[in-house]
Structure formats: C-alpha cells, structure tokens
Design an enzyme around this catalytic site. Sequence first.
Site, mmCIF file in Angstrom:
data_model
loop_
_atom_site.group_PDB
_atom_site.id
_atom_site.type_symbol
_atom_site.label_atom_id
_atom_site.label_comp_id
_atom_site.label_asym_id
_atom_site.label_seq_id
_atom_site.Cartn_x
_atom_site.Cartn_y
_atom_site.Cartn_z
ATOM 1 C CG HIS A 3 -3.955 -2.146 -7.795
ATOM 2 N ND1 HIS A 3 -5.142 -1.645 -8.287
ATOM 3 C CD2 HIS A 3 -3.992 -1.926 -6.455
ATOM 4 C CE1 HIS A 3 -5.867 -1.140 -7.300
ATOM 5 N NE2 HIS A 3 -5.193 -1.302 -6.171
ATOM 6 C CG ASP B 148 -4.311 -2.943 -2.063
ATOM 7 O OD1 ASP B 148 -4.361 -2.408 -3.182
ATOM 8 O OD2 ASP B 148 -5.271 -2.973 -1.278
ATOM 9 C CG HIS C 207 -8.160 -5.043 -5.598
ATOM 10 N ND1 HIS C 207 -7.117 -5.477 -4.825
ATOM 11 C CD2 HIS C 207 -8.168 -3.686 -5.482
ATOM 12 C CE1 HIS C 207 -6.526 -4.438 -4.251
ATOM 13 N NE2 HIS C 207 -7.155 -3.338 -4.643
ATOM 14 N NE ARG D 271 -16.680 2.691 -6.274
ATOM 15 C CZ ARG D 271 -15.655 2.336 -5.488
ATOM 16 N NH1 ARG D 271 -14.806 3.261 -5.068
ATOM 17 N NH2 ARG D 271 -15.480 1.076 -5.141
#
Length: 295
Positions: free
Chosen positions: A182, A184, A245, A255
């Site tokens: 996508h 941002d 990204h 994570r």
Amino acid sequence: MWARVVLMVGIAAIVYFTTFRTREKKFATQREVLELRTQPLDCSRPYLDEISKFAGCIPNRCGRFVSDKIVSPAEAGILLDLARAGFEMGQSSGGASILDLHSGALSKGTQFVNVYRLPEAKKLFTNQHINVYRHVKAKIQQAVAENFRLSVDALHLTHPTFFSRLTNVTAKTIHDEYWHAHVDKETYNSFHYTTLLYLTDYGKDFTGGRFVFIDNEGKHNRTHVYIEPKRARVSGFTSGAENMHHVEQVTGGVRYAITISFTCDREYAMADPKFALDDDDDDAGGTGEERPAEP
C-alpha cells in the site's frame, strides 16, 4: 479439463515471471549499527502537487532514511514495556493488534475497545512513560525535518500514530492482513511523512516481519528493498507513491513497533496524548470504533 486448467496456469505463470523481474536489496540489516543511511527518490507527481501548498514542509527531495542513533535502546525499552502492558488488556484474535494512545483504540478479539475506559488502564501509564513517549516523538520529528530539510514547526503529529503487535496467528478479519502492499498517502489522506520505531529485533524476537519497499524500475523491473527491524531503529520516508511498501508476514515470535506519522496540514494536526483516565473526561481517548491502522 484439468489438463487445460494446468496449461492455463502454466501460461499465466510464464507471463507473470517474464513480465516482472524482481530483485532484492537490503537497505538495513539487523547486524548493522547505522548512524544514517538514506536513499533519495523522485517524488510522485500527486504527492509533490499537494505538498507544494505547504511552505516550509516541501522536501528537498523525496526518499527514505534509516538510523540507529536517534532513539536510545533504553528509551525503546521503556516504550516496549508500555506496549506490552497495553496489549495485556487486549489483543486481536487474528495476530495483528494495535494500541493508539491518542484515540484509545485497542484491539480486542475481532473488535476495538477504548483502553481509557478499562479500569485496569489506570495503572498502565506512568510519568516516565509519558515523558519518554513525548521525547521520542520530538526527536523523530526533528530527524524528519533534518533529513528532508524542512522547518520542524511545519510538521504536525497526525492520526493514526500507534503501537503494533504482530504474530503468525491466522488472520480473522481484513484488518489482520497487514502484509498487503500500500501507499500511506492513499490509505490516510493526512499523511505526508511516515516514521517507524522498531521495539524488537528481527531474527531474535521474531522471524519474518521485515519491512519492504517496492520500487518499480521501468515497465518490467521491480526491486524489493528490505529493512530488518532492530530495537531502537528508526526508519522514515515520504508518504507518497514513491514509497509503496508492505510488511512481510511474521512467521514466529512477536514483532513490536510504533508508527509515528506527520502532516503538513494544520487541519489534521493532533496534540500529544494526555493519558487521561478520568471516565468523565471527554478528552480521554476516542470511541475505539474508528478504522484501524495499517501496521
């Protein structure tokens, strides 16, 4: 019939792999300690057209940077403790959880709750958490301004800014599918500059979960540019189409990261979280029902 299907699938695969030639490039590995690494890029036209309206907030050139010297490991550790404490009060059932200290949105099951409405949250935040959170945000804001040659006063914190917790649990809703590519600026209209502060280590605390920029180089060539998360590592980038990204799926471990986003448009600016826990205080977070963020 099945032979024909297999033939068609084979042809499709040949077309795909001859159309796109993808190579990999490591932008920042876990074992490196980086003072600063940058990669300049040409701004996408829509991004440049929009940001040109905001004096003092126009980048000298679009691009991305990574540094291990902006935030200290001790500061990252305090924020990790805050994130873990927050996620003890709620997690997504699908492996991608968010905690937004500004709105109060916290993943819980397949829904979101307002963390500021939970009685146990009264013990969550300390003055140390508050001060470190604000100090880290200010240091990252200064780093964005320096790297893109902006006026720091022209940058404003914007929604969503949030902690993320990613695991390899099977996605239960579309919001758990954090691995889709996508842009941002297309996902969140307010974004002009995006930053991430990683709170855990790739290859130690979790596997998978690398951050991947997708660079299209002409019609048939594509490069995947990888960042391996590392505790206290900061990455920042212009939020336009020049920085498409995604995050790889986590294959093991947990994570943790925090996304801190900035806008040049005062209309979308927001204040630092007040960490208010008074049930009668209208400023104590939002409803927790807003659209969740992409990790």
